[in-house]
Design a protein around this motif. Structure first.
Motif, PDB file in Angstrom:
ATOM      1  N   GLY A  92      59.450  -7.153 -35.428  1.00  0.00           N
ATOM      2  CA  GLY A  92      59.645  -8.166 -36.465  1.00  0.00           C
ATOM      3  C   GLY A  92      58.797  -9.404 -36.227  1.00  0.00           C
ATOM      4  N   ILE A  93      58.759  -9.882 -34.982  1.00  0.00           N
ATOM      5  CA  ILE A  93      57.923 -11.043 -34.655  1.00  0.00           C
ATOM      6  C   ILE A  93      56.449 -10.688 -34.794  1.00  0.00           C
ATOM      7  CG2 ILE A  93      57.283 -12.634 -32.793  1.00  0.00           C
ATOM      8  CD1 ILE A  93      60.163 -12.554 -31.844  1.00  0.00           C
ATOM      9  N   TYR A  94      56.088  -9.468 -34.427  1.00  0.00           N
ATOM     10  CA  TYR A  94      54.709  -8.983 -34.575  1.00  0.00           C
ATOM     11  C   TYR A  94      54.275  -9.014 -36.040  1.00  0.00           C
ATOM     12  CZ  TYR A  94      50.831  -5.581 -34.387  1.00  0.00           C
ATOM     13  OH  TYR A  94      49.618  -4.938 -34.503  1.00  0.00           O
ATOM     14  N   LEU A  95      55.225  -8.749 -36.950  1.00  0.00           N
ATOM     15  CA  LEU A  95      54.925  -8.760 -38.384  1.00  0.00           C
ATOM     16  C   LEU A  95      55.016 -10.151 -39.002  1.00  0.00           C
ATOM     17  CD1 LEU A  95      56.707  -5.479 -39.586  1.00  0.00           C
ATOM     18  CD2 LEU A  95      54.275  -5.845 -39.149  1.00  0.00           C
ATOM     19  N   GLY A  96      55.301 -11.155 -38.193  1.00  0.00           N
ATOM     20  CA  GLY A  96      55.216 -12.520 -38.695  1.00  0.00           C
ATOM     21  C   GLY A  96      56.502 -13.304 -38.780  1.00  0.00           C
ATOM     22  N   MET A  97      57.650 -12.710 -38.422  1.00  0.00           N
ATOM     23  CA  MET A  97      58.887 -13.478 -38.499  1.00  0.00           C
ATOM     24  C   MET A  97      58.909 -14.544 -37.414  1.00  0.00           C
ATOM     25  SD  MET A  97      62.909 -12.298 -38.443  1.00  0.00           S
ATOM     26  CE  MET A  97      62.877 -11.729 -40.150  1.00  0.00           C
ATOM     27  N   PRO A  98      59.280 -15.795 -37.739  1.00  0.00           N
ATOM     28  CA  PRO A  98      59.383 -16.840 -36.725  1.00  0.00           C
ATOM     29  C   PRO A  98      60.387 -16.473 -35.633  1.00  0.00           C
ATOM     30  CG  PRO A  98      59.431 -17.798 -38.929  1.00  0.00           C
ATOM     31  CD  PRO A  98      59.545 -16.313 -39.097  1.00  0.00           C
ATOM     32  N   LEU A 154      57.657 -12.348 -50.363  1.00  0.00           N
ATOM     33  CA  LEU A 154      59.106 -12.286 -50.220  1.00  0.00           C
ATOM     34  C   LEU A 154      59.627 -13.443 -49.386  1.00  0.00           C
ATOM     35  CD1 LEU A 154      61.759 -10.789 -50.647  1.00  0.00           C
ATOM     36  CD2 LEU A 154      61.231  -9.399 -48.630  1.00  0.00           C
ATOM     37  N   PHE A 155      59.045 -13.676 -48.234  1.00  0.00           N
ATOM     38  CA  PHE A 155      59.423 -14.774 -47.367  1.00  0.00           C
ATOM     39  C   PHE A 155      58.162 -15.489 -46.903  1.00  0.00           C
ATOM     40  CE2 PHE A 155      62.919 -11.752 -46.889  1.00  0.00           C
ATOM     41  CZ  PHE A 155      63.997 -12.568 -47.144  1.00  0.00           C
ATOM     42  N   GLN A 156      58.337 -16.707 -46.449  1.00  0.00           N
ATOM     43  CA  GLN A 156      57.199 -17.498 -46.009  1.00  0.00           C
ATOM     44  C   GLN A 156      56.679 -16.955 -44.682  1.00  0.00           C
ATOM     45  OE1 GLN A 156      58.533 -21.544 -45.819  1.00  0.00           O
ATOM     46  NE2 GLN A 156      59.177 -21.597 -47.946  1.00  0.00           N
ATOM     47  N   GLY A 157      55.503 -16.326 -44.715  1.00  0.00           N
ATOM     48  CA  GLY A 157      54.856 -15.864 -43.501  1.00  0.00           C
ATOM     49  C   GLY A 157      55.196 -14.445 -43.091  1.00  0.00           C
ATOM     50  N   PHE A 158      56.165 -13.802 -43.745  1.00  0.00           N
ATOM     51  CA  PHE A 158      56.487 -12.424 -43.387  1.00  0.00           C
ATOM     52  C   PHE A 158      57.116 -11.723 -44.577  1.00  0.00           C
ATOM     53  CE2 PHE A 158      60.207 -14.932 -42.442  1.00  0.00           C
ATOM     54  CZ  PHE A 158      61.282 -14.152 -42.837  1.00  0.00           C
ATOM     55  N   GLY A 159      57.120 -10.411 -44.522  1.00  0.00           N
ATOM     56  CA  GLY A 159      57.620  -9.625 -45.641  1.00  0.00           C
ATOM     57  C   GLY A 159      58.865  -8.838 -45.299  1.00  0.00           C
ATOM     58  N   ALA A 160      59.170  -7.870 -46.149  1.00  0.00           N
ATOM     59  CA  ALA A 160      60.389  -7.089 -45.995  1.00  0.00           C
ATOM     60  C   ALA A 160      60.364  -6.251 -44.725  1.00  0.00           C
ATOM     61  CB  ALA A 160      60.591  -6.199 -47.220  1.00  0.00           C
ATOM     62  N   GLY A 161      59.179  -5.833 -44.272  1.00  0.00           N
ATOM     63  CA  GLY A 161      59.080  -5.019 -43.066  1.00  0.00           C
ATOM     64  C   GLY A 161      59.607  -5.739 -41.842  1.00  0.00           C
ATOM     65  N   ALA A 162      59.280  -7.031 -41.717  1.00  0.00           N
ATOM     66  CA  ALA A 162      59.765  -7.812 -40.578  1.00  0.00           C
ATOM     67  C   ALA A 162      61.280  -7.961 -40.627  1.00  0.00           C
ATOM     68  CB  ALA A 162      59.101  -9.189 -40.570  1.00  0.00           C
ATOM     69  N   LEU A 163      61.808  -8.199 -41.832  1.00  0.00           N
ATOM     70  CA  LEU A 163      63.261  -8.329 -41.972  1.00  0.00           C
ATOM     71  C   LEU A 163      63.953  -7.013 -41.637  1.00  0.00           C
ATOM     72  CD1 LEU A 163      65.683 -10.057 -42.795  1.00  0.00           C
ATOM     73  CD2 LEU A 163      65.290  -9.345 -45.168  1.00  0.00           C
ATOM     74  N   LEU A 164      63.380  -5.895 -42.058  1.00  0.00           N
ATOM     75  CA  LEU A 164      63.952  -4.586 -41.760  1.00  0.00           C
ATOM     76  C   LEU A 164      63.951  -4.332 -40.245  1.00  0.00           C
ATOM     77  CD1 LEU A 164      65.067  -1.866 -42.702  1.00  0.00           C
ATOM     78  CD2 LEU A 164      62.695  -1.065 -42.949  1.00  0.00           C
ATOM     79  N   ALA A 165      62.859  -4.718 -39.571  1.00  0.00           N
ATOM     80  CA  ALA A 165      62.786  -4.523 -38.123  1.00  0.00           C
ATOM     81  C   ALA A 165      63.879  -5.313 -37.402  1.00  0.00           C
ATOM     82  CB  ALA A 165      61.407  -4.939 -37.610  1.00  0.00           C
TER      83      ALA A 165
END
Length: 309
Positions: A92-98, A154-165
């Motif tokens: 998730g962090i790799y995909l951009g989640m803070p 979808l979100f600032q700086g990351f998408g649904a993939g990061a949230l799913l992870a």
């Protein structure tokens, strides 16, 4: 008298130190992921950890799980607690989640565990705990709502993939906690952790083999980050947890776990300038309050979490 005061001060500081160390795992992921893909990163971390932990377990304990059935249950818990949890957080962090937001979401593990403990383990929730669950859900909604990008993403700086992870990580740590609580009660702490790391390392190694290029840029930053995660998170934090449990402080550690998200958010703000809008800060406060109500309402610690992110 001075020696006794120092002892009391150390006993008071131990749970706080554990929380501080645990929270740096998310920061370590943020520092190290620019130089290695997440599964490759974690496989190297586990391999180095096992190199140190196996002789340490033999030296300090010498006690290993009894019987293949217990070994199998511990391995499954390792797949969930370390493979699913850490794999999801790092991806998730790799995909951009803070890092701060990732910490908050997986920090809701006590809420999900408490909600599932009733139907799975026959544990009943008090009214205070149900209130905590509701506050936690409202808090998460506010945090994610504050991160929505009205411009299109979808979100600032990351998408649904990061949230799913991150959701995979949350389910992994929650399911692993319940599984371990039900099937791994006879697990020796150090040697059991070795078994968990072996199974999770095999899973993440397979993931790296199938889905990643397995390239690593060996820089001083990456080497220092890897050393910190191995020595401080996977070794020192586990030994500190052992000392806390031995001294009867495990419940105090559980009650302080809700401090991990704000500590991580503060670290991320200082190191990476990660900021949350006011609505997200309010949501974080509600989520922390919800976790506190659930944890304080339980008569026993929520699981035995093993490794930081």
């Amino acid at each position: 008298m001075t020696s006794e005061r120092q002892r009391q001060a150390w006993l008071f500081a131990m749970p706080l130190l554990f929380v501080a160390l645990w929270s740096t795992g998310f920061i370590g992921a943020k520092f190290g992921l620019p130089y290695a893909e997440p599964f490759t990163f974690l496989f190297i971390r586990f391999a180095l950890t096992l190199t140190l932990l196996i002789p340490l377990a033999h030296w300090l304990s010498g006690e290993w799980p009894q019987g293949p059935r217990l070994w199998g249950h511990i391995a499954v818990s390792g797949l969930l607690v370390h493979g699913g949890y850490l794999g999801g957080v790092f991806y998730g962090i790799y995909l951009g989640m803070p890092a701060g937001l990732a910490s908050l979401l997986v920090g809701l593990q006590p809420l999900l565990t408490a909600g599932l403990a009733g139907p799975l383990l026959g544990e009943r929730l008090s009214r205070r705990q149900w209130l905590g669950l509701l506050l936690g859900l409202v808090g998460v909604a506010l945090v994610l709502g504050g991160k929505l990008d009205p411009g299109g993403a979808l979100f600032q700086g990351f998408g649904a993939g990061a949230l799913l992870a991150i959701l995979v990580a949350l389910v992994g740590i929650s399911g692993g906690t319940l599984y371990q609580k039900r099937y791994c009660t006879g697990m020796p702490l150090l040697s059991g952790t070795v078994v968990q790391y072996l199974s999770a390392g095999a899973l993440l190694g397979l993931g790296a083999l199938l889905f990643e290029e397995r390239s690593v840029t060996w820089t001083p930053t990456f080497a220092l980050t890897l050393g910190w995660l191995v020595m401080v998170l996977s070794i020192a934090a586990i030994l500190l947890l052992m000392a806390l449990i031995k001294r009867g402080e495990a419940s105090r550690v559980a009650s302080l776990f809700y401090l991990v998200p704000p500590v991580t958010a503060l670290q991320a703000w200082w190191l990476f300038d990660e900021a949350l809008p006011p609505v997200s800060l309010a949501g974080m406060a509600l989520a922390i309050a919800g976790v506190a109500l659930v944890v304080r309402g339980k008569p026993a610690p929520i699981g035995k979490q093993r490794d930081g992110a």
